[in-house]
Design a protein around this motif. Structure first.
Motif, mmCIF file in Angstrom:
data_model
loop_
_atom_site.group_PDB
_atom_site.id
_atom_site.type_symbol
_atom_site.label_atom_id
_atom_site.label_comp_id
_atom_site.label_asym_id
_atom_site.label_seq_id
_atom_site.Cartn_x
_atom_site.Cartn_y
_atom_site.Cartn_z
ATOM 1 N N GLY A 254 -7.339 -16.426 12.449
ATOM 2 C CA GLY A 254 -8.005 -16.721 11.192
ATOM 3 C C GLY A 254 -8.799 -15.599 10.567
ATOM 4 O O GLY A 254 -8.844 -15.493 9.331
ATOM 5 N N PRO B 82 -10.063 -12.121 8.956
ATOM 6 C CA PRO B 82 -9.439 -10.971 8.302
ATOM 7 C C PRO B 82 -9.258 -9.817 9.289
ATOM 8 O O PRO B 82 -10.038 -9.660 10.236
ATOM 9 C CB PRO B 82 -10.431 -10.616 7.194
ATOM 10 N N GLU C 91 -9.728 -21.490 10.214
ATOM 11 C CA GLU C 91 -10.203 -21.567 8.827
ATOM 12 C C GLU C 91 -11.667 -21.148 8.721
ATOM 13 O O GLU C 91 -12.080 -20.493 7.761
ATOM 14 C CB GLU C 91 -10.027 -22.998 8.314
ATOM 15 N N ALA D 178 -11.895 -17.476 8.745
ATOM 16 C CA ALA D 178 -11.368 -16.908 7.501
ATOM 17 C C ALA D 178 -12.352 -17.027 6.347
ATOM 18 O O ALA D 178 -12.549 -16.068 5.584
ATOM 19 C CB ALA D 178 -10.044 -17.601 7.139
#
Length: 443
Positions: free
Chosen positions: A276, A278, A371, A374
């Motif tokens: 998730g 970057p 999530e 992220a």
């Protein structure tokens, strides 16, 4: 039944009952002299106090021999022995440090059946500058678990004190480790009178002692290592997230967590980060300040990070202060560590997996982990401010168990709270709170 005494503390005393009618039975407490000093203060107030000891470590920290009751039986003998003690000494109050170890869990059940008060001490929910004092249960058994933020806001209408500021200095970690090592030395070397004693943790007492001693001796070297790792992280140009580890033998982990080991949690966090976060983000995994090395976490983390393809983006930090690390973090993940409170106080997104007193919908993210890494959602700062203020006005008591100054500070407040006819939460809601000076903890 002598009186209508509720284990939750809501109707803890009959009107006009004096401390002279109170009889406190202490079970196992924090390592060191705190429980004995607390009992001395309760006696000065007119109450009676006894201590049940389960090993030589309990005995050495309770020098008042006339009030010491050794338990030398087997675990299966404990409920009947406790019931007999409650009757013979006309006990009205039981005092515990934590409520999940087997002898305390059984005592809590018996006390509830008899409508006795149960006073539970724990490490502070807002540690390291406060300790927790509650009635009936702590952590996942705390009344806070069923209490809404709105109810806390309503109770705060009865408060006209300002929230105390945190002290400028760190807590009493060296004393904590010293008393832990001393306690386990006595259990290991002077325990012949307690042959049926079995520790509530999985390790042998000798192994516990060696780990405490090793930790104490290596503290200077670990401090240098922490500073270097922290410096590399702070000077790095990468955004980072923090994973807060806990002790596997800690009560919050064992009783209120969905995991059976810390490595299970590591697998979940590293996998979620790999899928998730970057590609330019990093993950800092911080060990508990009392991590003793029984598992080689550095090796386990390196192996798992490499397998997930993020080996160069995952860092391990062995204990140390959390504040500097969180100041520039993007988010944090934990099971149910009280360090989550420091995350929320800074307004950072937090993901928690276990039962925790702060695991309210207003604060803790319900996003899937990938999530969350992220695009983590931020907590409701106003709601958390009300929650924190509520804790400081109720169950969080300034002071500490291990340093002499910390104990003095704690005893100035908590004796009156224990003698109060209502528990800290009910006392605030009804305007009957024992007076507490909101002083900084001077060290």
């Amino acid at each position: 039944m002598r009186d209508d005494r509720r284990a939750t503390g809501t109707d803890a005393t009959t009107p006009g009952e004096s401390p002279g009618g109170r009889a406190f039975l202490f079970l196992q407490g924090p390592h060191g002299p705190f429980f004995h000093q607390l009992a001395t203060m309760l006696r000065r107030a007119g109450a009676r106090a006894w201590r049940v000891g389960f090993n030589a470590g309990d005995r050495v920290f309770w020098p008042h021999g006339a009030s010491y009751i050794p338990f030398r039986g087997r675990a299966e003998d404990w409920p009947a022995t406790l019931s007999a003690l409650l009757d013979s000494h006309d006990i009205t109050d039981i005092v515990l440090y934590g409520d999940t170890r087997a002898i305390h869990a059984r005592a809590r059940e018996i006390a509830q059946q008899r409508d006795l008060r149960v006073h539970v001490f724990e490490e502070g929910y807002l540690r390291p500058y406060w300790v927790s004092y509650e009635r009936g249960g702590s952590n996942g058994h705390s009344r806070l678990m069923q209490m809404s933020v709105e109810a806390m806001r309503e109770a705060l209408a009865h408060s006209d004190t300002e929230a105390p500021a945190a002290p400028a200095l760190w807590g009493d970690m060296r004393e904590h480790i010293f008393y832990g090592a001393l306690y386990h030395w006595f259990v290991m070397c002077a325990n012949r009178g307690y042959r049926n004693f079995r520790p509530h943790r999985d390790l042998t007492v000798s192994r516990e002692f060696r780990l405490y001693l090793r930790r104490l001796l290596l503290m200077p070297f670990h401090a240098v290592e922490r500073r270097l790792t922290t410096l590399r992280i702070r000077l790095g140009r990468f955004p980072y997230h923090v994973a807060l580890l806990q002790l596997e033998h800690d009560a919050s982990f064992r009783a209120h967590s969905p995991f059976s080991s810390m490595t299970e949690f590591l697998d979940l966090v590293i996998d979620g980060f790999a899928h998730g976060a970057p590609a330019h983000h990093h993950l800092v995994i911080k060990a508990h300040p009392l991590e003793d090395g029984r598992v080689n976490l550095r090796r386990e983390i390196a192996r798992r990070a490499a397998a997930a393809g993020v080996g160069g983006r995952v860092h391990f930090l062995l204990g140390g202060k959390l504040a500097q690390l969180l100041d520039e973090a993007r988010s944090a993940v934990t099971i149910n560590s009280t360090a989550g409170q420091q995350v929320l106080w800074r307004g950072l997104p937090l993901k928690a997996f276990g039962d925790a007193v702060y695991a309210k919908a207003e604060f803790v993210s319900d996003q899937p982990l990938a999530e969350f890494f992220a695009a983590p959602r931020h907590p409701d700062r106003r709601a958390y401010d009300a929650y924190r203020r509520y804790l400081l006005d109720t169950s969080q008591v300034p002071g500490g168990y291990y340093s002499a100054r910390g104990r003095r500070q704690l005893l100035r407040h908590v004796v009156d709270m224990m003698l109060c006819d209502a528990d800290p939460y009910e006392a605030l809601a009804t305007g009957k709170a024992a007076q507490r000076q909101q002083l900084q903890l001077v060290r």
